[in-house]
Design a protein around this motif. Structure first.
Motif, PDB file in Angstrom:
ATOM      1  N   ASN A  78       0.821  -1.210   0.000  1.00  0.00           N
ATOM      2  CA  ASN A  78       0.000   0.000   0.000  1.00  0.00           C
ATOM      3  C   ASN A  78       0.857   1.263   0.000  1.00  0.00           C
ATOM      4  O   ASN A  78       0.594   2.205  -0.750  1.00  0.00           O
ATOM      5  CB  ASN A  78      -0.960   0.005   1.195  1.00  0.00           C
ATOM      6  CG  ASN A  78      -2.068   1.008   1.015  1.00  0.00           C
ATOM      7  OD1 ASN A  78      -2.708   1.065  -0.029  1.00  0.00           O
ATOM      8  ND2 ASN A  78      -2.294   1.812   2.044  1.00  0.00           N
ATOM      9  N   GLU A 111       3.976   6.101  -5.012  1.00  0.00           N
ATOM     10  CA  GLU A 111       4.274   6.181  -6.447  1.00  0.00           C
ATOM     11  C   GLU A 111       3.133   6.829  -7.220  1.00  0.00           C
ATOM     12  O   GLU A 111       3.381   7.634  -8.129  1.00  0.00           O
ATOM     13  CB  GLU A 111       4.569   4.779  -6.994  1.00  0.00           C
ATOM     14  CG  GLU A 111       5.905   4.242  -6.549  1.00  0.00           C
ATOM     15  CD  GLU A 111       6.244   2.873  -7.112  1.00  0.00           C
ATOM     16  OE1 GLU A 111       7.420   2.492  -7.027  1.00  0.00           O
ATOM     17  OE2 GLU A 111       5.337   2.179  -7.640  1.00  0.00           O
ATOM     18  N   THR A 112       1.898   6.517  -6.873  1.00  0.00           N
ATOM     19  CA  THR A 112       0.748   7.079  -7.577  1.00  0.00           C
ATOM     20  C   THR A 112       0.621   8.580  -7.328  1.00  0.00           C
ATOM     21  O   THR A 112       0.376   9.349  -8.259  1.00  0.00           O
ATOM     22  CB  THR A 112      -0.554   6.368  -7.134  1.00  0.00           C
ATOM     23  OG1 THR A 112      -0.434   4.976  -7.432  1.00  0.00           O
ATOM     24  CG2 THR A 112      -1.760   6.939  -7.848  1.00  0.00           C
ATOM     25  N   MET A 113       0.810   8.996  -6.089  1.00  0.00           N
ATOM     26  CA  MET A 113       0.617  10.407  -5.748  1.00  0.00           C
ATOM     27  C   MET A 113       1.769  11.304  -6.197  1.00  0.00           C
ATOM     28  O   MET A 113       1.554  12.478  -6.494  1.00  0.00           O
ATOM     29  CB  MET A 113       0.398  10.567  -4.244  1.00  0.00           C
ATOM     30  CG  MET A 113      -0.939  10.042  -3.772  1.00  0.00           C
ATOM     31  SD  MET A 113      -1.207  10.314  -2.020  1.00  0.00           S
ATOM     32  CE  MET A 113      -1.516  12.071  -2.003  1.00  0.00           C
ATOM     33  N   THR A 114       2.994  10.766  -6.227  1.00  0.00           N
ATOM     34  CA  THR A 114       4.151  11.621  -6.491  1.00  0.00           C
ATOM     35  C   THR A 114       4.838  11.363  -7.826  1.00  0.00           C
ATOM     36  O   THR A 114       5.566  12.221  -8.308  1.00  0.00           O
ATOM     37  CB  THR A 114       5.213  11.436  -5.386  1.00  0.00           C
ATOM     38  OG1 THR A 114       5.725  10.095  -5.456  1.00  0.00           O
ATOM     39  CG2 THR A 114       4.640  11.723  -4.014  1.00  0.00           C
ATOM     40  N   GLY A 115       4.666  10.181  -8.409  1.00  0.00           N
ATOM     41  CA  GLY A 115       5.380   9.841  -9.634  1.00  0.00           C
ATOM     42  C   GLY A 115       6.803   9.398  -9.371  1.00  0.00           C
ATOM     43  O   GLY A 115       7.548   9.097 -10.307  1.00  0.00           O
ATOM     44  N   ASN A 151       2.497   1.679  -3.470  1.00  0.00           N
ATOM     45  CA  ASN A 151       1.502   2.060  -4.464  1.00  0.00           C
ATOM     46  C   ASN A 151       1.044   3.505  -4.281  1.00  0.00           C
ATOM     47  O   ASN A 151       0.993   4.278  -5.245  1.00  0.00           O
ATOM     48  CB  ASN A 151       0.300   1.102  -4.392  1.00  0.00           C
ATOM     49  CG  ASN A 151      -0.719   1.392  -5.459  1.00  0.00           C
ATOM     50  OD1 ASN A 151      -0.381   1.769  -6.572  1.00  0.00           O
ATOM     51  ND2 ASN A 151      -1.985   1.215  -5.117  1.00  0.00           N
ATOM     52  N   VAL A 152       0.717   3.889  -3.056  1.00  0.00           N
ATOM     53  CA  VAL A 152       0.196   5.238  -2.804  1.00  0.00           C
ATOM     54  C   VAL A 152       1.261   6.298  -3.084  1.00  0.00           C
ATOM     55  O   VAL A 152       0.985   7.301  -3.753  1.00  0.00           O
ATOM     56  CB  VAL A 152      -0.342   5.349  -1.357  1.00  0.00           C
ATOM     57  CG1 VAL A 152      -0.622   6.795  -0.988  1.00  0.00           C
ATOM     58  CG2 VAL A 152      -1.595   4.505  -1.191  1.00  0.00           C
TER      59      VAL A 152
END
Length: 109
Positions: free
Chosen positions: A84, A90-94, A87-88
């Motif tokens: 989690n 990487e998804t939020m910040t790139g 994933n979170v």
């Protein structure tokens, strides 16, 4: 941490990355979250989950210190936390997360 895009660059404060990682860890069932209402300063000092983030070779290494509820399967819960948080963030910040290290300080009763 900063990233460059075709239209400019984005800088994300380390404190923001810490908050994202801590919230992602606390979203997993079984992570003990100290919910005292004894005041703002006391609640900051007694947070059950703490984070440290390092940039190693362009990738993030996240170290989390946390407490778990005594009624959870530790191995499965830690795996869910790692997935989690990765994933979170990487998804939020790139940004790319290469490792999420978990240190369990105690099991809460």
């Amino acid at each position: 941490m900063s990233s460059n895009f075709k239209d400019g660059s984005v800088k994300i404060a380390d404190e923001v990355l810490d908050q994202i990682a801590i919230q992602a860890a606390n979203d997993v069932y079984g992570v003990y979250e100290d919910n005292t209402d004894d005041g703002f300063i006391h609640s900051l000092a007694s947070k059950a989950t703490k984070s440290s983030i390092k940039n190693v070779g362009g990738n993030l290494v996240i170290d989390l210190d946390l407490s778990l509820d005594k009624n959870v399967n530790v191995r499965k819960t830690v795996k869910k936390i790692q997935e989690n948080v990765k994933n979170v963030v990487e998804t939020m910040t790139g940004l790319i997360v290469s490792r999420v290290n978990i240190n369990i300080n105690k099991l809460e009763i």
